[in-house]
Design a protein around this motif. Structure first.
Motif, PDB file in Angstrom:
ATOM      1  N   PHE A  41       0.803  -1.216   0.000  1.00 61.94           N
ATOM      2  CA  PHE A  41       0.000   0.000   0.000  1.00 61.94           C
ATOM      3  C   PHE A  41       0.839   1.272   0.000  1.00 61.94           C
ATOM      4  O   PHE A  41       0.363   2.330  -0.402  1.00 61.94           O
ATOM      5  CB  PHE A  41      -0.978  -0.007   1.184  1.00 61.94           C
ATOM      6  N   TYR A  42       2.085   1.182   0.425  1.00 57.49           N
ATOM      7  CA  TYR A  42       2.979   2.343   0.377  1.00 57.49           C
ATOM      8  C   TYR A  42       3.270   2.761  -1.060  1.00 57.49           C
ATOM      9  O   TYR A  42       3.671   3.887  -1.306  1.00 57.49           O
ATOM     10  CB  TYR A  42       4.326   2.034   1.040  1.00 57.49           C
ATOM     11  N   HIS A  43       3.091   1.853  -1.987  1.00 58.75           N
ATOM     12  CA  HIS A  43       3.515   2.084  -3.365  1.00 58.75           C
ATOM     13  C   HIS A  43       2.357   2.365  -4.315  1.00 58.75           C
ATOM     14  O   HIS A  43       2.557   2.402  -5.531  1.00 58.75           O
ATOM     15  CB  HIS A  43       4.356   0.897  -3.840  1.00 58.75           C
ATOM     16  N   LEU A  44       1.170   2.580  -3.771  1.00 57.84           N
ATOM     17  CA  LEU A  44       0.043   2.971  -4.615  1.00 57.84           C
ATOM     18  C   LEU A  44       0.293   4.378  -5.153  1.00 57.84           C
ATOM     19  O   LEU A  44       0.920   5.204  -4.484  1.00 57.84           O
ATOM     20  CB  LEU A  44      -1.257   2.934  -3.817  1.00 57.84           C
ATOM     21  N   PRO A  45      -0.188   4.665  -6.353  1.00 55.57           N
ATOM     22  CA  PRO A  45       0.103   5.970  -6.951  1.00 55.57           C
ATOM     23  C   PRO A  45      -0.456   7.155  -6.164  1.00 55.57           C
ATOM     24  O   PRO A  45       0.089   8.258  -6.235  1.00 55.57           O
ATOM     25  CB  PRO A  45      -0.526   5.890  -8.348  1.00 55.57           C
ATOM     26  N   GLU A  46      -1.502   6.946  -5.393  1.00 54.31           N
ATOM     27  CA  GLU A  46      -2.082   8.051  -4.634  1.00 54.31           C
ATOM     28  C   GLU A  46      -1.331   8.352  -3.333  1.00 54.31           C
ATOM     29  O   GLU A  46      -1.639   9.327  -2.649  1.00 54.31           O
ATOM     30  CB  GLU A  46      -3.566   7.827  -4.352  1.00 54.31           C
ATOM     31  N   VAL A  47      -0.345   7.548  -2.993  1.00 58.78           N
ATOM     32  CA  VAL A  47       0.476   7.787  -1.803  1.00 58.78           C
ATOM     33  C   VAL A  47       1.739   8.523  -2.241  1.00 58.78           C
ATOM     34  O   VAL A  47       2.541   8.011  -3.009  1.00 58.78           O
ATOM     35  CB  VAL A  47       0.835   6.455  -1.094  1.00 58.78           C
ATOM     36  N   LYS A  48       1.892   9.732  -1.738  1.00 52.68           N
ATOM     37  CA  LYS A  48       3.067  10.535  -2.065  1.00 52.68           C
ATOM     38  C   LYS A  48       4.123  10.285  -0.999  1.00 52.68           C
ATOM     39  O   LYS A  48       3.889  10.498   0.177  1.00 52.68           O
ATOM     40  CB  LYS A  48       2.686  12.001  -2.124  1.00 52.68           C
ATOM     41  N   LYS A  49       5.283   9.814  -1.419  1.00 51.29           N
ATOM     42  CA  LYS A  49       6.367   9.483  -0.487  1.00 51.29           C
ATOM     43  C   LYS A  49       7.306  10.667  -0.327  1.00 51.29           C
ATOM     44  O   LYS A  49       7.601  11.359  -1.299  1.00 51.29           O
ATOM     45  CB  LYS A  49       7.132   8.264  -0.978  1.00 51.29           C
ATOM     46  N   CYS A  50       7.743  10.865   0.901  1.00 51.13           N
ATOM     47  CA  CYS A  50       8.692  11.928   1.193  1.00 51.13           C
ATOM     48  C   CYS A  50       9.859  11.351   1.978  1.00 51.13           C
ATOM     49  O   CYS A  50       9.663  10.616   2.953  1.00 51.13           O
ATOM     50  CB  CYS A  50       8.026  13.037   1.996  1.00 51.13           C
ATOM     51  N   PHE A  51      11.061  11.678   1.536  1.00 54.93           N
ATOM     52  CA  PHE A  51      12.290  11.307   2.227  1.00 54.93           C
ATOM     53  C   PHE A  51      12.984  12.614   2.605  1.00 54.93           C
ATOM     54  O   PHE A  51      12.790  13.626   1.958  1.00 54.93           O
ATOM     55  CB  PHE A  51      13.194  10.477   1.314  1.00 54.93           C
ATOM     56  N   GLY A  52      13.790  12.591   3.621  1.00 56.87           N
ATOM     57  CA  GLY A  52      14.516  13.797   4.002  1.00 56.87           C
ATOM     58  C   GLY A  52      14.108  14.286   5.377  1.00 56.87           C
ATOM     59  O   GLY A  52      13.793  13.494   6.258  1.00 56.87           O
ATOM     60  N   THR A  53      14.048  15.595   5.531  1.00 49.42           N
ATOM     61  CA  THR A  53      13.753  16.187   6.832  1.00 49.42           C
ATOM     62  C   THR A  53      12.255  16.399   7.020  1.00 49.42           C
ATOM     63  O   THR A  53      11.483  16.377   6.046  1.00 49.42           O
ATOM     64  CB  THR A  53      14.458  17.543   6.981  1.00 49.42           C
ATOM     65  N   LEU A  54      11.879  16.644   8.258  1.00 51.01           N
ATOM     66  CA  LEU A  54      10.476  16.958   8.549  1.00 51.01           C
ATOM     67  C   LEU A  54      10.064  18.263   7.867  1.00 51.01           C
ATOM     68  O   LEU A  54       8.933  18.388   7.395  1.00 51.01           O
ATOM     69  CB  LEU A  54      10.248  17.042  10.056  1.00 51.01           C
ATOM     70  N   ASP A  55      10.975  19.222   7.799  1.00 51.16           N
ATOM     71  CA  ASP A  55      10.670  20.479   7.121  1.00 51.16           C
ATOM     72  C   ASP A  55      10.418  20.258   5.625  1.00 51.16           C
ATOM     73  O   ASP A  55       9.555  20.909   5.035  1.00 51.16           O
ATOM     74  CB  ASP A  55      11.803  21.492   7.326  1.00 51.16           C
ATOM     75  N   GLU A  56      11.152  19.326   5.029  1.00 46.57           N
ATOM     76  CA  GLU A  56      10.911  19.005   3.612  1.00 46.57           C
ATOM     77  C   GLU A  56       9.541  18.348   3.435  1.00 46.57           C
ATOM     78  O   GLU A  56       8.843  18.605   2.455  1.00 46.57           O
ATOM     79  CB  GLU A  56      12.018  18.093   3.084  1.00 46.57           C
ATOM     80  N   LEU A  57       9.149  17.524   4.403  1.00 48.33           N
ATOM     81  CA  LEU A  57       7.815  16.939   4.371  1.00 48.33           C
ATOM     82  C   LEU A  57       6.755  18.023   4.416  1.00 48.33           C
ATOM     83  O   LEU A  57       5.818  18.024   3.611  1.00 48.33           O
ATOM     84  CB  LEU A  57       7.630  15.958   5.541  1.00 48.33           C
TER      85      LEU A  57
END
Length: 125
Positions: free
Chosen positions: A103-119
């Motif tokens: 479910f993490y890889h469904l197209p409607e799930v936007k993934k963010c890596f990095g800092t909390l501020d970038e999120l």
């Protein structure tokens, strides 16, 4: 914008940090589970209903990994309700085939890596 943050108690400070940034920008948190202590079974019924209602009322759901069982159920409710979902994976653990979820890889799930501020920037962008 109404928002909800799903995560585990081990991420409570990160959740509070993000919550503060969104509220400062004028957005509304639909439920603040970080104010809860570990609960009895009876109290969990009430908390679970509040969390479910909060996900339904939110425009955006943010899931901070690592997350617990409840967070994944909240993400499932959000998927079923076609909510905007942002998945924060600080160590890119979503790309580890041994621990990821389909479910993490469904197209409607936007993934963010990095800092909390970038999120936060990604969600508000």
């Amino acid at each position: 914008m109404n928002f909800y943050i799903a995560s585990s108690f081990k991420n409570i400070e990160s959740v509070r940090y993000i919550r503060g940034l969104f509220i400062k920008e004028g957005h509304v948190l639909t439920y603040d589970w970080t104010k809860n202590d570990r609960a009895t079974i009876e109290a969990l019924k009430c908390i679970g209903q509040k969390q479910k209602d909060a996900v339904i009322a939110a425009d955006v759901i943010i899931v901070l990994l690592p997350a617990g069982k409840g967070s994944h159920i909240e993400m499932g409710i959000a998927l079923g309700r076609r909510k905007k979902i942002f998945l924060y994976s600080p160590n890119k653990e979503v790309n580890n085939s041994a621990t990821t979820s389909t479910f993490y890889h469904l197209p409607e799930v936007k993934k963010c890596f990095g800092t909390l501020d970038e999120l936060v920037s990604m969600v508000l962008g």
